[in-house]
Every structure is written in structure tokens, then in C-alpha cells.
Design an enzyme around this catalytic site. Structure first.
Site, mmCIF file in Angstrom:
data_model
loop_
_atom_site.group_PDB
_atom_site.id
_atom_site.type_symbol
_atom_site.label_atom_id
_atom_site.label_comp_id
_atom_site.label_asym_id
_atom_site.label_seq_id
_atom_site.Cartn_x
_atom_site.Cartn_y
_atom_site.Cartn_z
ATOM 1 N N MET A 153 12.438 8.032 -2.752
ATOM 2 C CA MET A 153 11.697 7.130 -1.860
ATOM 3 C C MET A 153 11.590 7.783 -0.472
ATOM 4 O O MET A 153 11.886 8.960 -0.317
ATOM 5 C CB MET A 153 12.410 5.790 -1.762
ATOM 6 C CG MET A 153 12.188 4.905 -2.965
ATOM 7 S SD MET A 153 12.927 3.276 -2.695
ATOM 8 C CE MET A 153 12.196 2.366 -4.038
ATOM 9 N N GLY A 154 11.179 6.995 0.521
ATOM 10 C CA GLY A 154 11.106 7.524 1.885
ATOM 11 C C GLY A 154 9.808 7.237 2.610
ATOM 12 O O GLY A 154 9.646 7.601 3.763
ATOM 13 N N HIS A 175 14.649 2.275 -6.983
ATOM 14 C CA HIS A 175 15.490 1.349 -6.216
ATOM 15 C C HIS A 175 16.988 1.595 -6.380
ATOM 16 O O HIS A 175 17.782 0.962 -5.688
ATOM 17 C CB HIS A 175 15.119 -0.093 -6.577
ATOM 18 C CG HIS A 175 13.722 -0.426 -6.111
ATOM 19 N ND1 HIS A 175 12.623 -0.034 -6.829
ATOM 20 C CD2 HIS A 175 13.280 -1.047 -5.001
ATOM 21 C CE1 HIS A 175 11.536 -0.419 -6.172
ATOM 22 N NE2 HIS A 175 11.902 -1.034 -5.067
ATOM 23 N N ASP A 217 14.784 4.975 4.709
ATOM 24 C CA ASP A 217 13.804 6.037 5.002
ATOM 25 C C ASP A 217 14.133 6.818 6.273
ATOM 26 O O ASP A 217 13.633 7.916 6.462
ATOM 27 C CB ASP A 217 12.403 5.428 5.167
ATOM 28 C CG ASP A 217 12.000 4.570 3.987
ATOM 29 O OD1 ASP A 217 12.545 4.795 2.888
ATOM 30 O OD2 ASP A 217 11.161 3.668 4.161
ATOM 31 N N GLU A 257 8.314 10.646 -2.284
ATOM 32 C CA GLU A 257 7.179 9.867 -2.811
ATOM 33 C C GLU A 257 5.913 10.052 -1.972
ATOM 34 O O GLU A 257 4.804 9.871 -2.459
ATOM 35 C CB GLU A 257 7.535 8.382 -2.911
ATOM 36 C CG GLU A 257 7.831 7.718 -1.561
ATOM 37 C CD GLU A 257 8.221 6.249 -1.662
ATOM 38 O OE1 GLU A 257 8.236 5.687 -2.770
ATOM 39 O OE2 GLU A 257 8.505 5.654 -0.607
#
Ligand code: F6P
Length: 361
Positions: free
Chosen positions: A183-184, A285, A141, A235
Site C-alpha cells: 500500500m502507500g 490490509h 503511508d 501500489e
């Protein structure tokens, strides 16, 4: 300080480069300091349960390019918020005494804790309780404030960029709107970096809340020209005046919130409002797996080497940190609890806007 027994663990979500750090601590520890390296299994969970084993030179042979972690990890092992039992019998207890006890049982001179914000907060608390702890910052992240970069981020961004490249050809072939959710957590670094590198038409990040109308206008405009659109959505992206999409609440974790679902939400609204055929890909993932990039291998190796050096000087309660191309140490107390978010006026945001990318505002 004479280093004889070095404990090492990997905590929180895994990311490419963890093994490179383990290697860069273990190799000089064994060959130069003639110290024993105690690998603690599954992060702090193993430190509470007393699960560890001594690493041998063979264990760290040929692992610089391997994703995951040879030690295992867990994001449910916070000793200060330790889950016992399951479901209705779930109890959260303070198991930090067991960590202190195992540190003493294993006769450690230092504990090297490789992990993100959660891992470093625990490292700081343990250091305040008198343990010799040194942190190494990791996370895809890139949301740790006390370092210019965390290792793992470059690899995740490369995966996300390649995914956009692949989505672009199919989007173009079918004249579709393609949404990719990255993601993040609450930081937009992966989505922004990959979005710019992959040439996404719309990039949505948590730091810049979006307007629904701006998105509908942008995809409709593209449908008349290029006839397809790529949206790269973090996200943690959220509409103006709205909130983040939450996938799950898990009480076993210190931060129970697991984000996810904003891509589907946006996809549904775009189809409803514009009639354009839309598909959603949640990268998930995949961003955390596989081999680290050369950059992450180098950063991870430098972090590990500096952490061990600090230990040999008897400098504890610190974290390795990248500061303007140099790896240094910073006090853990200054390193924890502050998120590194994308400044909305940053150069990368400026570059995205300059090439006509819609940021949703
Ligand atoms: O912090 C790393 C990260 O991959 C986040 O980007 C993501 O929100 C979260 O971990 C996912 O956690 P889990 O592996 O528990 O699904």
C-alpha cells in the site's frame, strides 16, 4: 483552560497505534484533568450522526498493544462531502452544521481528531468554523508533509519486510520471480523501506517512474545468477509516461480513487516478455492490522500526550508533529494538503542503489 469534556475520534483508514493515542489522551484527561472523555464512534460519520459515548478508565485499559481502534473509523464520513443514500440514489451533501450542533450538544471543550490527510483537512475546516480542534497525524503511508513521521508507518513497514523475507525462501526454492504489491497511495515510503530492509532486488515507487525494459533486463540477469527475483512494488508505482493502476472509484469518498492492481500488471508483462515464472502477492490490509511496533506505540503515546497538553493550554487549530526527535505542535493550516513524498535523491534511495537494487529507472 479548564478541560471538562474532551471529544476524540479516529478517522480514515485504521492503522496500528490508534488505540495507543486514545489511551494517552484519555488516561491523563481522566486522572489528571478530571475531565470526561467523549469517544465519537466511526470518525466524523459518528460526529454527523450524533453517535458517541463517554469512555471509562476500563475502556482504555490494556489497549496500547491492540491494532484497530476501539472507537471505530470510516473513510466515508467527510461532513463536507457526506454521502446520503445508496447507488443511484446517492447524494453528496454538506453536513458540517450537524457536526457543529453535536459538538455543542456534547458540550465539548476540544475535539481531538486522529487521522491522515483527509481527517486533518476536515479538522482544519472545522477549526476555521470556530471549533476547538487538535489533530494527531496517523497513516501507514507516511505521506503527511508537516511531520517527520506518522505513527502506523513503522508497523506497516515491519509487516511488509517480514512478508519479503517469507517470499524470498519460496522464490528461491522455485526459481521464480516474486512480486509483492504494498500500500502507500501516491508515496513510496512503505515499498522503499520494506524493500531495502528485506533486500528486494527491484523496488518500484511512484516517485521514480519505471521503464519496462529495465525491469525485464533486471529479472533476466537475476535468472542466470541467483535464479530468482523479488520485486517490491508500491501500489502507486507507474511506468514512465504512464499512469497509476486504479482498482475502484468510490464517489462516497472525498478522494474517490482506490489504487491497486499494478503488481498483477507487472507480473503479466514479465511472464509475456521474459517467459520467467512469476507470482504476485498483494499484501493489502494485512499491513494495517495487528499490534503496533514499539516505535509506533511510543510515537502514538507522545502525540496523544502533546495534543492533550496543547488543549490544556488552550492552543487549538494545531496538529501534533514529530520534528527532529521532538513532538511539537504545528498550525493545522500549514499541515494540510501537502503530501510528503520520497525525494528521488534521498539517502534511502541512494542506499538502495548502492547495494545494487534496481529502482526501475
Ligand atoms: O491510506 C491508507 C491506505 O491503507 C492506503 O495505503 C490504501 O491505498 C488505502 O488506505 C486503502 O483504503 P481502503 O481501506 O478503503 O481499501
Amino acid at each position: 483552560m479548564k478541560l471538562q469534556r474532551i471529544g476524540i475520534l479516529t478517522g480514515g483508514g485504521d492503522c496500528p497505534g490508534l488505540n495507543a493515542v486514545i489511551r494517552s489522551v484519555a488516561k491523563p484527561a481522566m486522572s489528571h484533568f478530571h475531565a470526561k472523555v467523549i469517544g465519537i464512534m466511526d470518525g466524523y460519520e459518528g460526529m454527523v450522526d450524533g453517535r458517541a459515548r463517554e469512555l471509562s478508565p476500563i475502556d482504555v485499559l490494556g489497549i496500547i498493544n491492540q491494532g484497530g481502534t476501539i472507537l471505530g473509523t470510516s473513510n466515508k464520513g467527510d461532513p463536507f462531502h457526506f454521502p446520503m443514500g445508496e447507488r443511484s440514489n446517492l447524494r453528496i451533501v454538506d453536513a458540517s452544521d450537524q457536526v457543529i450542533e453535536n459538538y455543542k450538544n456534547w458540550k465539548l471543550d476540544v475535539l481531538i481528531a486522529i487521522g491522515g490527510d483527509g481527517t486533518q483537512i476536515i479538522a482544519h475546516k472545522l477549526s476555521q468554523m470556530g471549533l476547538n480542534v487538535i489533530g494527531v497525524p496517523k497513516t501507514i503511508d507516511n505521506d503527511l508533509d508537516a511531520t517527520d513521521l506518522t505513527f502506523g508507518h513503522d508497523s506497516a513497514r515491519a509487516v511488509a519486510t517480514e512478508a519479503i523475507d517469507r517470499l524470498q525462501t519460496t522464490a528461491s526454492a522455485h526459481h521464480r520471480v516474486m512480486i509483492m504489491e504494498t500500500m502507500g497511495r501516491y508515496a513510496g515510503w512503505i515499498a522503499l523501506g520494506a524493500g531495502v530492509a528485506g533486500g528486494a532486488d527491484i523496488i518500484l515507487i511512484p516517485e521514480i517512474p519505471f521503464s519496462w525494459d529495465r525491469i525485464f533486463d533486471a529479472v533476466l540477469k537475476r535468472s542466470k545468477g541467483a535464479k530468482f527475483s523479488i520485486l517490491c512494488v508500491a501500489e502507486g508505482a507507474k511506468p514512465m509516461g504512464g499512469d497509476v493502476a486504479v482498482k475502484e472509484l468510490d464517489r462516497k469518498r472525498t478522494d474517490p480513487v482506490r489504487l491497486g492492481g499494478v503488481g498483477d500488471l507487472i507480473g503479466k508483462r514479465i511472464e509475456e516478455e521474459t517467459g520467467l515464472e512469476t507470482r504476485v502477492t498483494v499484501l493489502g490490509h494485512v499491513q494495517r492490522g495487528g499490534s503496533p511496533t514499539a516505535f509506533d506505540r511510543i510515537l502514538a503515546t507522545s502525540f496523544g500526550a502533546v495534543a492533550l497538553q496543547a488543549a490544556s493550554r488552550g492552543e487549538f487549530g494545531v496538529m501534533a508533529s514529530l520534528q527532529e526527535d521532538h513532538v511539537v505542535t504545528v498550525p493545522l493550516k500549514d499541515a494540510v494538503g501537502r503530501q510528503r513524498l520520497v525525494p528521488p535523491e534521498s539517502q534511502l534511495v541512494f542506499a538502495a542503489r548502492a547495494v545494487g537494487t534496481c529502482l526501475g529507472d
